[in-house]
Design an enzyme around this catalytic site. Structure first.
Site, PDB file in Angstrom:
ATOM      1  N   ARG A   1      69.179  51.600  37.662  1.00  0.00           N
ATOM      2  CA  ARG A   1      70.045  52.186  38.595  1.00  0.00           C
ATOM      3  C   ARG A   1      70.976  50.764  38.957  1.00  0.00           C
ATOM      4  NH1 ARG A   1      70.762  51.942  44.013  1.00  0.00           N
ATOM      5  NH2 ARG A   1      71.250  53.917  45.187  1.00  0.00           N
TER       6      ARG A   1
ATOM      7  N   LYS B   1      71.398  43.045  43.951  1.00  0.00           N
ATOM      8  CA  LYS B   1      70.396  42.846  45.082  1.00  0.00           C
ATOM      9  C   LYS B   1      70.478  41.380  45.325  1.00  0.00           C
ATOM     10  CE  LYS B   1      68.081  47.217  45.172  1.00  0.00           C
ATOM     11  NZ  LYS B   1      67.048  48.184  45.058  1.00  0.00           N
TER      12      LYS B   1
HETATM   13  N1  HH2 Z   1      67.909  50.906  45.950  1.00  0.00           N
HETATM   14  C1  HH2 Z   1      68.865  51.114  46.737  1.00  0.00           C
HETATM   15  C2  HH2 Z   1      68.934  52.520  47.054  1.00  0.00           C
HETATM   16  N2  HH2 Z   1      68.086  53.572  46.349  1.00  0.00           N
HETATM   17  N3  HH2 Z   1      66.671  53.870  44.637  1.00  0.00           N
HETATM   18  C3  HH2 Z   1      65.782  53.568  43.801  1.00  0.00           C
HETATM   19  N4  HH2 Z   1      65.211  54.619  42.999  1.00  0.00           N
HETATM   20  N5  HH2 Z   1      65.535  52.547  43.390  1.00  0.00           N
HETATM   21  C4  HH2 Z   1      66.371  51.119  44.066  1.00  0.00           C
HETATM   22  O1  HH2 Z   1      66.124  50.111  43.731  1.00  0.00           O
HETATM   23  C5  HH2 Z   1      67.042  51.625  44.924  1.00  0.00           C
HETATM   24  C6  HH2 Z   1      67.389  53.105  45.462  1.00  0.00           C
HETATM   25  C7  HH2 Z   1      69.414  50.135  47.205  1.00  0.00           C
HETATM   26  O2  HH2 Z   1      70.752  49.823  46.729  1.00  0.00           O
HETATM   27  P1  HH2 Z   1      72.202  50.676  47.150  1.00  0.00           P
HETATM   28  O3  HH2 Z   1      72.188  52.209  47.141  1.00  0.00           O
HETATM   29  O4  HH2 Z   1      73.270  50.053  46.452  1.00  0.00           O
HETATM   30  O5  HH2 Z   1      72.630  49.988  48.636  1.00  0.00           O
HETATM   31  P2  HH2 Z   1      72.176  50.833  50.050  1.00  0.00           P
HETATM   32  O6  HH2 Z   1      70.739  51.096  50.184  1.00  0.00           O
HETATM   33  O7  HH2 Z   1      72.806  49.868  51.133  1.00  0.00           O
HETATM   34  O8  HH2 Z   1      73.295  51.992  49.911  1.00  0.00           O
END
Ligand code: HH2
Length: 267
Positions: A239, A205
């Site tokens: 995660r 992040k």
């Molecule tokens: N962060 C993201 C998405 N979903 N769910 C939970 N429970 N906790 C988190 O910190 C979280 C989440 C964001 O990360 P990522 O899926 O890699 O990116 P994007 O939202 O751009 O798909």
């Protein structure tokens, strides 16, 4: 929890796993690397992202869940704020719903989770993804996130979702400044004290980039440090994008064991 983003625009891996074949291969690889859960998402929630329609999300995630659920023994999670997407994903073989809106995005979500007897992760977010990083403000971020999660937990239980199926997540990067994210990690034990298992998503992040000066794809070292810190302060699940490296780091941390407080008058 290994991240499988079936999206064109996720912040660190957008477009890499949009093709079902690539998504399946990545899911299988994460299972082989030791993931305990694979979190499949068809909508980016990165700061500034646009919402996608339920049809689009369904087209992205359902074929991947259907095929992955027969290829790997690891349970599958659906990362969605939409009840229709959660229902289809649970029918297709998922057993865990990761709702970053904490049941605020779709009034039908709680019933879908309750009926399917699925596990549920409730995450804290201030604002909406499009604008959440504009000017996040808190008096005390940890006590406000804690109060929010307690309220959402009570709401979910009131909607017939058994408490022992619910996980809580402080939502690193969701309407938080660098200092807010660090404070949440520093005092994660206060969130864990709610009594439900805590999920932390810090992997790759922006706050890691702010501290290390590294772009998204070069934040592994910072992500591992965040995972170990979270684990030591009470996280039950992290995660992550890099499953193998995180497993190794946490195996080491678990081998050392919990932090002990030194007392002078020990025998
Ligand atoms: N962060 C993201 C998405 N979903 N769910 C939970 N429970 N906790 C988190 O910190 C979280 C989440 C964001 O990360 P990522 O899926 O890699 O990116 P994007 O939202 O751009 O798909």
């Amino acid at each position: 929890m290994g991240v499988l983003n079936v999206t064109p625009d996720s912040f660190s891996d957008g477009g890499r796993f949009l093709e079902p074949a690539a998504a399946l291969a990545h899911g299988e690889a994460m299972a082989a690397e030791g993931a305990d859960l694979i979190d499949i998402g068809g909508e980016s929630t990165r700061p500034g992202s646009d919402a996608v329609t339920a049809e689009e999300e369904l087209e992205r995630v359902v074929p991947v869940i259907e095929q992955l659920s027969v290829r790997v023994a690891v349970p599958l999670s659906i990362d969605t704020r939409k009840a229709a997407v959660a229902r289809a994903a649970l029918d297709a073989g998922a057993s865990f719903v990761n709702d970053v809106s904490a049941l605020r995005g779709d009034s039908a979500m709680a019933a879908v989770v309750a009926e399917a007897e699925a596990d549920l992760c409730l995450m804290h977010m201030q604002g909406k993804p499009r604008t959440m990083q504009d000017d996040p403000t808190y008096e005390d971020v940890v006590s406000e996130v804690k109060a929010f999660l307690e309220e959402r937990l009570a709401f979910a239980v009131g909607q017939d979702i058994p408490e022992d199926r619910i996980w809580l997540d402080p939502g690193i990067g969701f309407g938080k400044t660098l200092e807010h994210n660090l404070e949440l990690l520093r005092r994660l034990d206060e969130i864990a004290a709610i009594g439900r298992p805590v999920v932390v998503g810090a992997s790759r992040k922006r706050f890691i980039g702010a501290l290390t000066g590294r772009p998204e794809t070069e934040r592994l070292a910072g992500s591992l440090a965040a995972a170990v810190v979270a684990y030591e302060r009470g996280a039950a699940m992290v995660r992550v994008h890099d499953v193998r490296a995180t497993r190794e780091a946490l195996t080491l941390a678990a081998g050392v064991g919990p932090v002990l407080t030194w007392t002078e008058d020990k025998d």
